[in-house]
Design an enzyme around this catalytic site. Structure first.
Site, PDB file in Angstrom:
ATOM      1  N   HIS A 217       6.685 -12.675  -7.747  1.00 13.30           N
ATOM      2  CA  HIS A 217       6.013 -11.913  -6.688  1.00 13.30           C
ATOM      3  C   HIS A 217       4.977 -10.988  -7.333  1.00 13.30           C
ATOM      4  CE1 HIS A 217       5.246  -9.116  -3.442  1.00 13.30           C
ATOM      5  NE2 HIS A 217       5.663 -10.079  -2.633  1.00 13.30           N
TER       6      HIS A 217
ATOM      7  N   GLU B 108      -0.644 -15.256  -2.177  1.00 15.11           N
ATOM      8  CA  GLU B 108      -0.717 -13.900  -1.621  1.00 15.11           C
ATOM      9  C   GLU B 108      -1.740 -13.078  -2.412  1.00 15.11           C
ATOM     10  OE1 GLU B 108       3.512 -12.904   0.327  1.00 15.11           O
ATOM     11  OE2 GLU B 108       3.227 -12.070  -1.664  1.00 15.11           O
TER      12      GLU B 108
HETATM   13  O1  G3P Z   1       6.239 -11.067  -0.050  1.00 12.38           O
HETATM   14  C1  G3P Z   1       5.490 -10.786   1.076  1.00 12.38           C
HETATM   15  C2  G3P Z   1       4.404  -9.850   0.844  1.00 12.38           C
HETATM   16  O2  G3P Z   1       4.048  -9.508  -0.414  1.00 12.38           O
HETATM   17  C3  G3P Z   1       3.427  -9.630   1.892  1.00 12.38           C
HETATM   18  O3  G3P Z   1       3.659  -8.338   2.320  1.00 12.38           O
HETATM   19  O4  G3P Z   1       3.673  -6.527   3.909  1.00 12.38           O
HETATM   20  O5  G3P Z   1       1.603  -7.858   3.542  1.00 12.38           O
HETATM   21  O6  G3P Z   1       3.527  -8.875   4.734  1.00 12.38           O
HETATM   22  P1  G3P Z   1       3.073  -7.875   3.715  1.00 12.38           P
END
Ligand code: G3P
Length: 226
Positions: free
Chosen positions: A95, A143
């Site tokens: 992550h 991400e």
């Molecule tokens: O692991 C999920 C994450 O990093 C995204 O976070 O709060 O933007 O949905 P968020």
């Protein structure tokens, strides 16, 4: 391994809203929506709550992290064997808030596979997506770090990184499923993620910090249906 349907994966992170017994409560909410709608919702509670959450719900429960250390004299780590023994069925790896080296990612995907644990390897750009897809995890999750925790979904802010990650991952390992995350908040974001070629989303704050997580989860799942 989850079915091949699209998934909503909820990372509880270390939010106060999901500490201790609140983790079990949130996981039960995820379970209720999953049962009601027939879609897969994965819960990733804080590490200390992994076993209690896994014992409390029938949906897939993943660790947020796992360390590539051996079992034995390795204090303060979480091994794949620990994760499997806790009753979890998978784990996040790499992550953005818990980055690892490529060598450890490769090793962990193999160790988890041998133990029957599913893996979601998080990636921050297309090159890392390509590299990690080569290890054949169950999922890669793109991400962009700068969008994490924000209010603009990656599917709106940078749809190209999502579709290009899908292309890059499938070119290397056609069986790898791709999720996207960062800023995902609602069913429209999920619908767009699926349109861009993903198998669902990985999100956190949109659910964990919501005043009514069940309502948000139902909306998110509706995006998989459209
Ligand atoms: O692991 C999920 C994450 O990093 C995204 O976070 O709060 O933007 O949905 P968020």
């Amino acid at each position: 391994m989850e079915s091949n349907d699209a998934v909503i994966a909820v990372n509880f992170k270390t939010y106060a809203e999901a500490v201790g017994p609140r983790s079990v409560a949130l996981a039960k909410t995820c379970e209720a929506v999953a049962k009601e709608t027939g879609f897969t919702i994965i819960a990733a509670p804080p590490l200390p709550d992994l076993a209690s959450v896994a014992a409390s719900v029938s949906i897939p429960v993943y660790s947020q992290h796992v360390d590539d250390v051996r079992q034995g004299s390795t204090t303060g780590h979480v091994t794949p064997e620990n994760v499997a023994a806790s009753g979890a069925s998978g784990t996040l790896i790499n992550h953005s808030e818990r980055r690892m080296t490529i060598a450890h990612i490769e090793s962990l995907v193999g160790r988890c596979r041998a133990l029957g644990l599913s893996t979601i390897v998080c990636t921050n750009n297309i090159g890392v997506t390509r590299a990690c897809a080569a290890f054949q995890p169950d999922f890669v999750a793109i991400e962009p770090p700068e969008l994490i925790g924000g209010d603009v979904s990656v599917t709106t802010a940078n749809p190209g990184i999502v579709s290009d990650s899908v292309g890059a991952a499938k070119a290397v390992s056609p069986g790898v499923r791709v999720l996207c995350g960062a800023g995902v908040k609602n069913g429209a974001d999920v619908e767009k993620a699926v349109e861009l070629g993903t198998d669902g989303v990985l999100l956190a704050s949109g659910v964990v910090k919501a005043t009514d997580p069940a309502k948000v989860l139902a909306d998110l799942v509706s995006g998989l249906r459209r």
